[in-house]
Design a protein around this motif. Sequence first.
Motif, PDB file in Angstrom:
ATOM      1  N   SER A 123       5.444  28.247  78.318  1.00  0.00           N
ATOM      2  CA  SER A 123       5.891  27.395  79.423  1.00  0.00           C
ATOM      3  C   SER A 123       4.711  26.765  80.158  1.00  0.00           C
ATOM      4  O   SER A 123       4.810  25.648  80.670  1.00  0.00           O
ATOM      5  CB  SER A 123       6.745  28.204  80.403  1.00  0.00           C
ATOM      6  OG  SER A 123       5.996  29.269  80.963  1.00  0.00           O
ATOM      7  N   ILE A 124       3.579  27.478  80.211  1.00  0.00           N
ATOM      8  CA  ILE A 124       2.389  26.932  80.873  1.00  0.00           C
ATOM      9  C   ILE A 124       1.858  25.735  80.081  1.00  0.00           C
ATOM     10  O   ILE A 124       1.490  24.708  80.655  1.00  0.00           O
ATOM     11  CB  ILE A 124       1.295  28.004  81.003  1.00  0.00           C
ATOM     12  CG1 ILE A 124       1.755  29.130  81.932  1.00  0.00           C
ATOM     13  CG2 ILE A 124       0.004  27.393  81.537  1.00  0.00           C
ATOM     14  CD1 ILE A 124       0.858  30.339  81.915  1.00  0.00           C
ATOM     15  N   LEU A 125       1.829  25.857  78.771  1.00  0.00           N
ATOM     16  CA  LEU A 125       1.256  24.805  77.937  1.00  0.00           C
ATOM     17  C   LEU A 125       2.161  23.583  77.833  1.00  0.00           C
ATOM     18  O   LEU A 125       1.686  22.447  77.810  1.00  0.00           O
ATOM     19  CB  LEU A 125       0.958  25.352  76.534  1.00  0.00           C
ATOM     20  CG  LEU A 125      -0.160  26.393  76.435  1.00  0.00           C
ATOM     21  CD1 LEU A 125      -0.238  26.941  75.028  1.00  0.00           C
ATOM     22  CD2 LEU A 125      -1.496  25.787  76.841  1.00  0.00           C
ATOM     23  N   PHE A 126       3.494  23.816  77.767  1.00  0.00           N
ATOM     24  CA  PHE A 126       4.404  22.700  77.501  1.00  0.00           C
ATOM     25  C   PHE A 126       5.350  22.383  78.658  1.00  0.00           C
ATOM     26  O   PHE A 126       5.990  21.336  78.653  1.00  0.00           O
ATOM     27  CB  PHE A 126       5.223  22.984  76.232  1.00  0.00           C
ATOM     28  CG  PHE A 126       4.370  23.142  75.004  1.00  0.00           C
ATOM     29  CD1 PHE A 126       3.843  22.031  74.371  1.00  0.00           C
ATOM     30  CD2 PHE A 126       4.067  24.389  74.508  1.00  0.00           C
ATOM     31  CE1 PHE A 126       3.045  22.167  73.246  1.00  0.00           C
ATOM     32  CE2 PHE A 126       3.266  24.540  73.382  1.00  0.00           C
ATOM     33  CZ  PHE A 126       2.759  23.431  72.751  1.00  0.00           C
ATOM     34  N   GLY A 127       5.458  23.271  79.643  1.00  0.00           N
ATOM     35  CA  GLY A 127       6.296  23.001  80.795  1.00  0.00           C
ATOM     36  C   GLY A 127       7.783  23.022  80.464  1.00  0.00           C
ATOM     37  O   GLY A 127       8.188  23.199  79.303  1.00  0.00           O
ATOM     38  N   SER A 128       8.615  22.826  81.494  1.00  0.00           N
ATOM     39  CA  SER A 128      10.057  22.780  81.300  1.00  0.00           C
ATOM     40  C   SER A 128      10.685  22.038  82.467  1.00  0.00           C
ATOM     41  O   SER A 128      11.062  22.625  83.472  1.00  0.00           O
ATOM     42  CB  SER A 128      10.632  24.198  81.187  1.00  0.00           C
ATOM     43  OG  SER A 128      12.024  24.158  80.999  1.00  0.00           O
ATOM     44  N   VAL A 129      10.775  20.732  82.334  1.00  0.00           N
ATOM     45  CA  VAL A 129      11.277  19.898  83.426  1.00  0.00           C
ATOM     46  C   VAL A 129      12.742  20.181  83.739  1.00  0.00           C
ATOM     47  O   VAL A 129      13.210  19.921  84.853  1.00  0.00           O
ATOM     48  CB  VAL A 129      11.064  18.405  83.084  1.00  0.00           C
ATOM     49  CG1 VAL A 129      11.980  17.954  81.956  1.00  0.00           C
ATOM     50  CG2 VAL A 129      11.234  17.534  84.322  1.00  0.00           C
ATOM     51  N   VAL A 197       5.771  19.376  82.849  1.00  0.00           N
ATOM     52  CA  VAL A 197       5.325  18.882  81.541  1.00  0.00           C
ATOM     53  C   VAL A 197       4.257  19.738  80.876  1.00  0.00           C
ATOM     54  O   VAL A 197       3.905  19.489  79.718  1.00  0.00           O
ATOM     55  CB  VAL A 197       4.815  17.424  81.660  1.00  0.00           C
ATOM     56  CG1 VAL A 197       5.948  16.486  81.991  1.00  0.00           C
ATOM     57  CG2 VAL A 197       3.720  17.322  82.707  1.00  0.00           C
ATOM     58  N   GLY A 198       3.712  20.734  81.564  1.00  0.00           N
ATOM     59  CA  GLY A 198       2.757  21.637  80.945  1.00  0.00           C
ATOM     60  C   GLY A 198       1.323  21.124  80.963  1.00  0.00           C
ATOM     61  O   GLY A 198       1.069  19.938  81.186  1.00  0.00           O
ATOM     62  N   THR A 199       0.383  22.032  80.713  1.00  0.00           N
ATOM     63  CA  THR A 199      -1.032  21.675  80.773  1.00  0.00           C
ATOM     64  C   THR A 199      -1.453  20.750  79.633  1.00  0.00           C
ATOM     65  O   THR A 199      -2.353  19.935  79.791  1.00  0.00           O
ATOM     66  CB  THR A 199      -1.908  22.938  80.720  1.00  0.00           C
ATOM     67  OG1 THR A 199      -1.633  23.657  79.512  1.00  0.00           O
ATOM     68  CG2 THR A 199      -1.644  23.845  81.903  1.00  0.00           C
TER      69      THR A 199
END
Length: 272
Positions: A123-129, A197-199
């Motif tokens: 979730s940190i790398l890709f996020g979850s809008v 959107v993640g890092t």
Amino acid sequence: MSYNPLWLTVLQAPFVQRAFIAGILISVAAGLVGYFVITRKSAFAAHALAHIGLPGATGAVLLGIPVLWGMGLFSIGGALVIGALGKRASDREVATGSVLAFATALGLYFSNLSSGAAKQMQSILFGSVLTITDEQLFTFAAFDIILLAVLLLIFRPLLFSSLDENVARAKGLPVTLLGIIFMIMMGSVITVAVPAVGTLLIFALVITPADTAMMITRSPLRAIVMTIVLCLIAMWGGLVLSTIFDMPPSFVIVSLSVVIWLVVKGLVALKR
């Protein structure tokens, strides 16, 4: 990829509506700093700050505190170090690379210490809008207000130092201080946008729409407004397309932003 016949119903769901609102707030933040990232030639620093926040996020999981707090601490801390050590553009590259290398190693070390931190990496790398909460929306809105207020206060000297650092320094402007303030702003924007959107993908939202806007207009104010609009088109368009075709929102958002950039770049090349 598959067609979702119920996409119109899904778009009306509360969690998707929150994602649309988050898209507005993130677009404003990314658009406000994006223009200066390009003019200050700080694209590498923007990319690095997204990754410098990684050990803060994984460390926060280890300590049991909110991930955003840990990420913000490391991103802003990294911004301070880069801004203080990189007084000139050439110095910033070296300072950014050194801080990035250390932060990446530290992030991997923290993730190895805890299975929870390793799971959080996705979730940190890709996020979850689509999992944005009402509390996060209020945080985004408050941050946008603060960011806009700071930018209004330092807009003219920051613009001057961004366009011609040597002349600004000769005129007696506090170029180093302005650079540190801007790095803090950039680190804060990245921290706020990462949950969506993640890092790995925030870099495209900060850089690509700004560069697209600057190919269309040379006016700083118009470029900033256009950057915000292009960010919003990518955010909203990505959410709609990902819902229709059942695809990861972050991937579609960034892909749409890059496609717009390529189209504009091609049209500008043809015009020339």
